[in-house]
Design an enzyme around this catalytic site. Structure first.
Site, PDB file in Angstrom:
ATOM      1  CB  THR A 205      -0.814   0.036   1.437  1.00 47.72           C
ATOM      2  OG1 THR A 205      -2.169  -1.277   1.087  1.00 47.72           O
ATOM      3  CG2 THR A 205      -1.667   1.410   1.584  1.00 47.72           C
ATOM      4  NE  ARG A 233      -8.864  -7.331   3.401  1.00 47.28           N
ATOM      5  CZ  ARG A 233      -8.308  -6.351   3.623  1.00 47.28           C
ATOM      6  NH1 ARG A 233      -8.173  -5.302   2.247  1.00 47.28           N
ATOM      7  NH2 ARG A 233      -7.402  -6.234   4.425  1.00 47.28           N
ATOM      8  N   GLY A 235     -10.249  -2.643   3.548  1.00 43.27           N
ATOM      9  CA  GLY A 235      -9.555  -3.252   3.937  1.00 43.27           C
ATOM     10  C   GLY A 235      -9.675  -1.278   5.100  1.00 43.27           C
ATOM     11  CB  THR A 256       0.663  -0.168   4.965  1.00 41.82           C
ATOM     12  OG1 THR A 256       1.303  -0.796   3.917  1.00 41.82           O
ATOM     13  CG2 THR A 256       2.478   0.232   5.912  1.00 41.82           C
ATOM     14  N   GLY A 257      -0.913  -2.472   6.346  1.00 37.95           N
ATOM     15  CA  GLY A 257      -0.588  -3.847   6.964  1.00 37.95           C
ATOM     16  C   GLY A 257      -1.268  -4.814   6.902  1.00 37.95           C
ATOM     17  N   GLY A 259      -5.267  -5.276   7.403  1.00 42.06           N
ATOM     18  CA  GLY A 259      -6.215  -4.257   7.250  1.00 42.06           C
ATOM     19  C   GLY A 259      -7.459  -4.616   8.454  1.00 42.06           C
TER      20      GLY A 259
HETATM   21  N1  ASP Z   1      -3.527  -2.475   4.934  1.00 39.72           N
HETATM   22  C1  ASP Z   1      -4.744  -2.903   3.628  1.00 39.72           C
HETATM   23  C2  ASP Z   1      -5.277  -3.438   3.509  1.00 39.72           C
HETATM   24  O1  ASP Z   1      -5.167  -4.398   4.411  1.00 39.72           O
HETATM   25  C3  ASP Z   1      -2.898  -3.410   3.355  1.00 39.72           C
HETATM   26  C4  ASP Z   1      -1.374  -3.365   2.332  1.00 39.72           C
HETATM   27  O2  ASP Z   1      -1.573  -2.635   3.136  1.00 39.72           O
HETATM   28  O3  ASP Z   1      -1.126  -3.503   1.847  1.00 39.72           O
HETATM   29  O4  ASP Z   1      -6.003  -3.581   2.203  1.00 39.72           O
END
Ligand code: ASP
Length: 339
Positions: A205, A233, A235, A256-257, A259
């Site tokens: 992200t 879905r 996030g 980011t992570g 979600g």
């Molecule tokens: N946080 C984002 C999600 O869960 C994914 C990401 O950070 O790459 O959609």
């Protein structure tokens, strides 16, 4: 006539003083912080060529945002344009390089927030708008709403005159192979239940937080979400308070992570709220939130945060996070943990 107790008067005085604590002279001229996603980013897995492509693109994004801020532009514009550069690159999981959902479509999410006005806009599950961050900003500025999703959000983007593209624009071989691999290896629902199940993933992200010369903060985040996602879905990235938050009284945050965890812990707002109500150091609070609360609960990822004094935090619980910042006379771009 009622009388105010001396203690009450003292409390008012103390509050007034702490409100005034930040004067314009304390503020740095400007600061911009970016991330390009957190995940299993190991130096040993990355070719020198790819490593350098990421660094060049992160620097280009910082250049674009910095030019805006240095010329007296707004934090909101800097965040928008910085994210747009990363959305236009196939390197990141946003815009052009968005990952594929299980049905082979690209479903993108983005959000943006301004710390001065507390205005915000977001889109979820858009498939055609080229730059989801522009759609999020348009939701904030040209609609009465905060979050639009799916076909309606794409329709809105068309109505406000944003560029759209067909599925072929968003196709990248690397992300397609990522989908095939995920479908071979994964029971997708277990991702949601098992703690740290996404630890090996490269999230990718993008996000930016900025402080402009007027002392205003802004934050934005854009993503393709998670590879192989199902059932529309969403996030944390399009959720104000989870993936993105900005409040001039505290700080600007982009996450980011994994979600699902960032939503449950309302990470971006939680950090902002703690900074607003508890005296403390931004980096210490952000690090504590991710490492001592989110990670033990099973959530991996990272965030970038910035306050009005120009203090920066970029913690993450994964092996690496594409990240960088720029302020007058200072610039840093990094990928791995040890940098
Ligand atoms: N946080 C984002 C999600 O869960 C994914 C990401 O950070 O790459 O959609």
């Amino acid at each position: 006539m009622f009388r105010l107790s001396p203690l009450f008067l003292l409390a008012i005085l103390l509050c007034a003083c702490s409100e005034k604590e930040i004067t314009h002279a304390d503020l740095p001229a400007y600061t911009l912080v970016i991330h390009g996603g957190a995940g299993a980013l190991l130096r040993t897995d990355m070719s020198p060529a790819l490593d350098s492509q990421y660094r060049v693109k992160l620097n280009e994004a910082l250049d674009v945002g910095e030019a805006i801020l240095a010329n007296g532009g707004s934090a909101l514009d800097a965040v928008t344009e910085t994210i747009r550069i990363m959305e236009d690159s196939p390197l990141f999981n946003a815009g052009k390089g968005a990952v594929f959902a299980s049905d082979g479509t690209n479903q993108m999410d983005a959000s943006i927030m301004e710390g001065k006005t507390m205005e915000a806009g977001a889109v979820g599950g858009v498939q055609h708008v080229k730059n989801p961050i522009l759609a999020a900003r348009a939701v904030m500025e040209k609609s009465d709403h905060v979050l639009l999703t799916g076909e309606g959000a794409d329709q809105f983007a068309v109505e406000v005159g944003l560029d759209t593209a067909g599925a072929e624009y968003f196709f990248t071989q690397r992300r397609w192979e990522g989908l095939i691999k995920a479908q071979k290896n994964d029971n997708p629902s277990s991702d949601i239940i098992a703690p740290h199940a996404n630890q090996d993933r490269k999230f990718g992200t993008v996000g930016a937080v900025a402080l402009d010369q007027s002392g205003n903060l802004a934050a934005g985040t854009s993503t393709g979400g998670m590879t192989n996602k199902k059932w529309n879905r969403l996030g944390d990235s399009p959720i104000i308070g989870a993936g993105t938050y900005a409040d001039n009284r505290s700080c600007a945050v982009s996450c980011t992570g994994h979600g699902e965890y960032f939503i449950r812990y309302a990470v971006a707002h939680e950090l902002s709220s703690r900074m607003r109500h508890i005296p403390g150091d931004l980096d210490q609070m952000a690090t504590q939130l991710l490492h001592e609360e989110l990670f033990p609960a099973g959530g991996t990822g990272g965030l970038i945060a910035l306050d009005r004094k120009g203090n920066i935090s970029m913690p993450f619980t994964t092996e690496g996070m594409y990240r960088g910042y720029t302020k007058p006379g200072e610039r840093k771009v990094a990928i791995y943990l040890e940098e």
